[in-house]
Structure formats: structure tokens, C-alpha cells
Write an enzyme that holds these catalytic residues in place. Structure first.
Site, mmCIF file in Angstrom:
data_model
loop_
_atom_site.group_PDB
_atom_site.id
_atom_site.type_symbol
_atom_site.label_atom_id
_atom_site.label_comp_id
_atom_site.label_asym_id
_atom_site.label_seq_id
_atom_site.Cartn_x
_atom_site.Cartn_y
_atom_site.Cartn_z
ATOM 1 N N HIS A 110 0.844 -1.204 0.000
ATOM 2 C CA HIS A 110 0.000 0.000 0.000
ATOM 3 C C HIS A 110 0.884 1.261 0.000
ATOM 4 O O HIS A 110 0.706 2.155 -0.828
ATOM 5 C CB HIS A 110 -0.897 -0.059 1.248
ATOM 6 C CG HIS A 110 -1.675 1.183 1.536
ATOM 7 N ND1 HIS A 110 -3.042 1.236 1.403
ATOM 8 C CD2 HIS A 110 -1.291 2.415 1.966
ATOM 9 C CE1 HIS A 110 -3.458 2.449 1.743
ATOM 10 N NE2 HIS A 110 -2.412 3.185 2.087
ATOM 11 N N GLU A 111 1.865 1.286 0.910
ATOM 12 C CA GLU A 111 2.759 2.458 0.985
ATOM 13 C C GLU A 111 3.579 2.604 -0.288
ATOM 14 O O GLU A 111 3.863 3.719 -0.733
ATOM 15 C CB GLU A 111 3.694 2.348 2.189
ATOM 16 C CG GLU A 111 3.006 2.291 3.547
ATOM 17 C CD GLU A 111 2.034 3.431 3.771
ATOM 18 O OE1 GLU A 111 2.266 4.529 3.229
ATOM 19 O OE2 GLU A 111 1.032 3.213 4.472
ATOM 20 N N HIS B 120 1.600 4.455 -2.872
ATOM 21 C CA HIS B 120 1.747 5.918 -2.741
ATOM 22 C C HIS B 120 3.109 6.363 -3.278
ATOM 23 O O HIS B 120 3.221 7.309 -4.053
ATOM 24 C CB HIS B 120 1.720 6.326 -1.264
ATOM 25 C CG HIS B 120 0.400 6.170 -0.580
ATOM 26 N ND1 HIS B 120 -0.756 6.693 -1.078
ATOM 27 C CD2 HIS B 120 0.065 5.592 0.600
ATOM 28 C CE1 HIS B 120 -1.751 6.430 -0.236
ATOM 29 N NE2 HIS B 120 -1.281 5.757 0.788
ATOM 30 N N ASP C 251 -5.985 8.459 3.920
ATOM 31 C CA ASP C 251 -5.849 8.808 2.501
ATOM 32 C C ASP C 251 -7.086 9.547 1.999
ATOM 33 O O ASP C 251 -6.983 10.476 1.195
ATOM 34 C CB ASP C 251 -5.639 7.542 1.668
ATOM 35 C CG ASP C 251 -4.323 6.875 2.034
ATOM 36 O OD1 ASP C 251 -3.379 7.590 2.401
ATOM 37 O OD2 ASP C 251 -4.252 5.644 1.952
#
Ligand SMILES: [Zn+2]
Length: 407
Positions: free
Chosen positions: A72-73, A76, A183
Site C-alpha cells: 500500500h505504501e 503511494h 488517505d
């Protein structure tokens, strides 16, 4: 000879100091991925406490969940890199991951970067659900509703697969709450910023974040008659403070915007010669409030002696030792028109040592900016701003650069 260095020096030593509470476990696309020590404690605790004799399995499951958090990170981070922003690192805490982006992205970019994280979990959900359908013949929805009802007989493998699927769905749901620091809050802020400017947009998104935090905490304490869950309370605390921090950071970014570094410089200060003794330096230190001294040799500035270096020198070698042996030889120079914020934001030059101001590498130094100076200057500027705002309450979205953290 003095060595002008980059406005944002990031030596390994500095990075290590900043990360003394975490260990690096991997590097992806140049981005270090770190585990915070509290996360390691949690893993150890679960593995040792052996929760029903399956401690290691539980720890393994947790690692799988956090692997999804890392992805997930990375979602980004890689989009941020693609859009031209630097990514400092990704740190994993027991309650989630944080990717630090070196500048504040523009509204449209922020939107794309924020959405990329949850999108990764959507993809993982899709892959896991397909796998499950194929190999167990059950749909993900059947298995998850079985999991929630507490019934359903599944093999341990399917059980943990379902839990992983469920965790990823929760990651998407939780992260899309339209409140800071989630987010969804960034998406909301970016959308609002296009209309009402970044500062107001941040205030609104952070305000919603704090309301959500209070609701989460109440849920954690079980006030709606639900079972208590103290993990939720911890998350609520994190959300509450992160939202407040974001609001404060945005305000200081706004105050800093477009101030040249020379606005915060002092023109009068003491210097030392590199052949001066520490005794002389100590005498000068006692003269006034100055804590850092440029060190001069043959008309050039060759180093900077801070109060702590002076004290360390006195303790180690006594007052007859020379300034040159203890000074810092890395001196940062700026030209008067450079933005103050480039030097002031976290981990940048001013956080470490004063910056000297000169027009060109050949010209004489005209002033010095210390962290204290810069903070005083910003306080005064903020007061002036607040008075101006009373008159015309409108400042349009300012574009500024700073460290940005994405959850
Ligand atoms: Zn995220």
C-alpha cells in the site's frame, strides 16, 4: 577552503540519528523500508505469548498483513516518484505504515498519490478472491460472512486467507474515510484546496479527522454497547494527534511561504579564528546569547563551532586546545533570495546548524541565520498575518514545499 554543500544535506549519520528507533529491512526503488522498534516488540510479544499455542502462526499472519501495508505504501511512493517527488522512507508502526514524501505535492498530484495506496489493496482483494474461488470453490463473500458470523468450517489455510482478504478490505475502508490523516482525508483536502485554498482545506479535513477520532475512541470504549476494543482507542489517539499535527504543519508552511532566508538573518555576530583556543571561545560564549560561531581562517569561513562542540572540546582536551580541532567543517551557505523554508523544514540544514548568507561563493558573508532566529521571525510574521487576516480574511492557496507523510 570552505565547502558549500547542498541546502538539504543528508549524511548517513544524520539519517541514522533520525532512525535510531527503527531498522532498515529492505530498499525498493531507492526507498528504504524500516520497521519501527515498537512493531518488532509487537511481533515478539505475539510470537512468545503464543495465543492458544499458535503464536508463530499469528505472527506469520501479522507479517502477511504488514506485507500488504508495505505494498500500500509503495503504491503511494511509486506514484509520487513517478510524478517527480522524492520519497524519504517507509516506516512500519504497529498501527500501520507511513511513507514520507519530501515535498508537499500539488493538489492534483496529491489526489493521485493518495488514491494509489488503497488501490493496491483493492487489487490484492481481487487477486485473493480469485484464488479462493479457484481453489476452494467458495466465493470470498461467503467465506467472509462465515468469518464474521464466527461459524463456517475452514482449513487453517483458508481461514488465514479469508482473514487476509478481510484485512485488505478493512485497509481500503479505513483509509478512504474522508478525514486526516487517512488517505481519504488527502483526497478531500486536495479536492477542497482547488476551490478554497490549502490552508482552509486542511483545517476542514483535519477537523473531520478529529471528530472521527473521538467516535473511534468511543467505539473502542464500547459506549454503544459493543465489545470494548482498546486497539481502536490507540488508533483514535494516533488519528487525533496526526490530524492536529497536519493542521499545525500547514499553518507554519503557510507562514513560511515565500519568505527569503535573508529576512531572518542577523547581521551582527561574533566569529572565532581557527587558531583561537577553546578558552577564548568560552569567553566569547559567555559574552552573550550567541551559541554558534563561524570560524575564520585567512578571510574565509572554514567551519562552525557550536556550543556543544565547544563544551565537548573543553571536557576532552581542556581550554588550551584549538577551535579548529572541534569545529564542524561542513558549513552551509545560502544566497539571500533563497526561500527560508528550503532550509527550515524537518531534516534540512537549519535544523542542524546555522546557515551563512552570501551573494556568491566569492563574496563576503553578510549574515547568519540560526534556527532560533528563524523561529522568532516566523512568530512575528504569524502575528502580522493574523492581524492582516482580520482585515481581509482571504489568502489564496499557497504553494509550498515540505515533508509530507502519507498513511
Ligand atoms: Zn495510504
Amino acid at each position: 577552503m570552505s565547502t558549500p554543500i547542498n541546502p538539504a544535506p543528508k549524511t548517513d549519520q544524520q539519517n541514522e540519528a533520525r532512525h535510531s528507533w527503527s531498522v532498515r529491512v529492505a530498499v525498493v526503488s531507492g526507498i528504504p523500508i524500516r520497521l519501527h522498534f515498537t512493531f518488532l516488540l509487537l511481533l515478539a510479544f505475539i510470537a512468545i505469548s503464543g495465543y492458544g499455542g499458535t503464536g508463530l502462526v499469528q505472527a506469520g499472519f501479522l507479517i502477511a498483513v504488514f506485507f500488504c501495508v508495505v505494498l500500500h505504501e509503495l503504491g503511494h511512493s511509486l506514484v509520487a516518484q513517478r510524478l517527480g517527488y522524492g520519497v524519504r522512507d517507509i516506516v512500519l508502526y504497529p498501527i500501520g505504515g507511513v511513507a514520507s514524501i519530501e515535498e508537499t505535492p500539488r493538489a492534483r498530484h496529491e489526489l493521485l498519490i493518495a488514491v494509489a495506496g488503497p488501490l493496491v489493496n483493492v487489487v490484492i482483494v481481487g487477486l485473493l478472491a480469485t484464488y479462493m474461488q479457484f481453489f476452494t470453490g467458495e466465493t470470498a463473500i461467503e467465506r467472509i460472512s462465515g468469518l464474521i458470523r464466527g461459524g463456517g468450517i475452514a482449513s487453517a489455510g483458508t481461514h488465514y486467507l479469508t482473514m487476509l482478504l478481510y484485512s485488505n478490505i478493512m485497509l481500503v475502508v479505513f483509509n478512504m474515510i474522508p478525514a486526516f490523516p487517512m488517505d481519504g482525508g488527502r483526497v478531500l483536502r486536495a479536492a477542497l484546496a482547488l476551490k478554497i485554498g490549502r490552508v482552509r482545506a486542511t483545517q476542514i479535513a483535519a477537523g473531520i479527522g478529529q471528530v472521527v477520532a473521538v467516535l473511534l475512541a468511543l467505539t473502542g470504549f464500547g459506549v454503544w454497547g459493543n465489545p470494548q476494543n482498546y486497539f481502536l482507542v490507540i488508533i483514535a489517539l494516533f488519528v487525533y494527534f496526526a490530524a492536529g499535527q497536519e493542521r499545525a504543519a500547514e499553518q507554519s508552511r503557510d507562514v513560511m511561504s515565500d519568505a527569503p532566508i535573508s529576512d531572518a538573518m542577523m547581521r551582527e555576530y561574533h566569529t572565532l579564528a581557527h587558531g583561537d583556543t577553546l578558552k577564548h571561545a568560552a569567553d566569547v560564549l559567555l559574552l552573550g546569547s550567541q551559541q554558534d560561531f563561524p570560524v575564520v581562517a585567512g578571510g574565509d569561513i572554514v567551519g562552525m563551532l557550536s556550543r556543544s562542540q565547544l563544551l565537548r572540546g573543553l571536557a576532552r582536551e581542556g581550554d588550551s586546545a584549538y577551535v579548529a580541532s572541534f569545529m564542524d567543517r561542513e558549513v552551509v551557505f545560502a544566497t539571500p533570495g533563497e526561500p527560508l523554508q528550503d532550509y527550515l523544514l524537518s531534516s534540512h540544514a537549519l535544523r542542524r546548524a546555522p546557515v551563512l548568507i552570501r551573494e556568491t561563493p566569492e563574496s563576503a558573508v553578510v549574515g547568519m541565520v540560526t534556527l532560533e532566529n528563524a523561529m522568532e521571525f516566523l512568530t512575528l510574521r504569524q502575528i502580522a498575518r493574523l492581524r492582516d487576516d482580520k482585515d481581509n480574511g482571504d489568502f489564496n492557496g499557497t504553494r509550498s514545499d515540505s515533508g509530507e507523510k502519507l498513511v
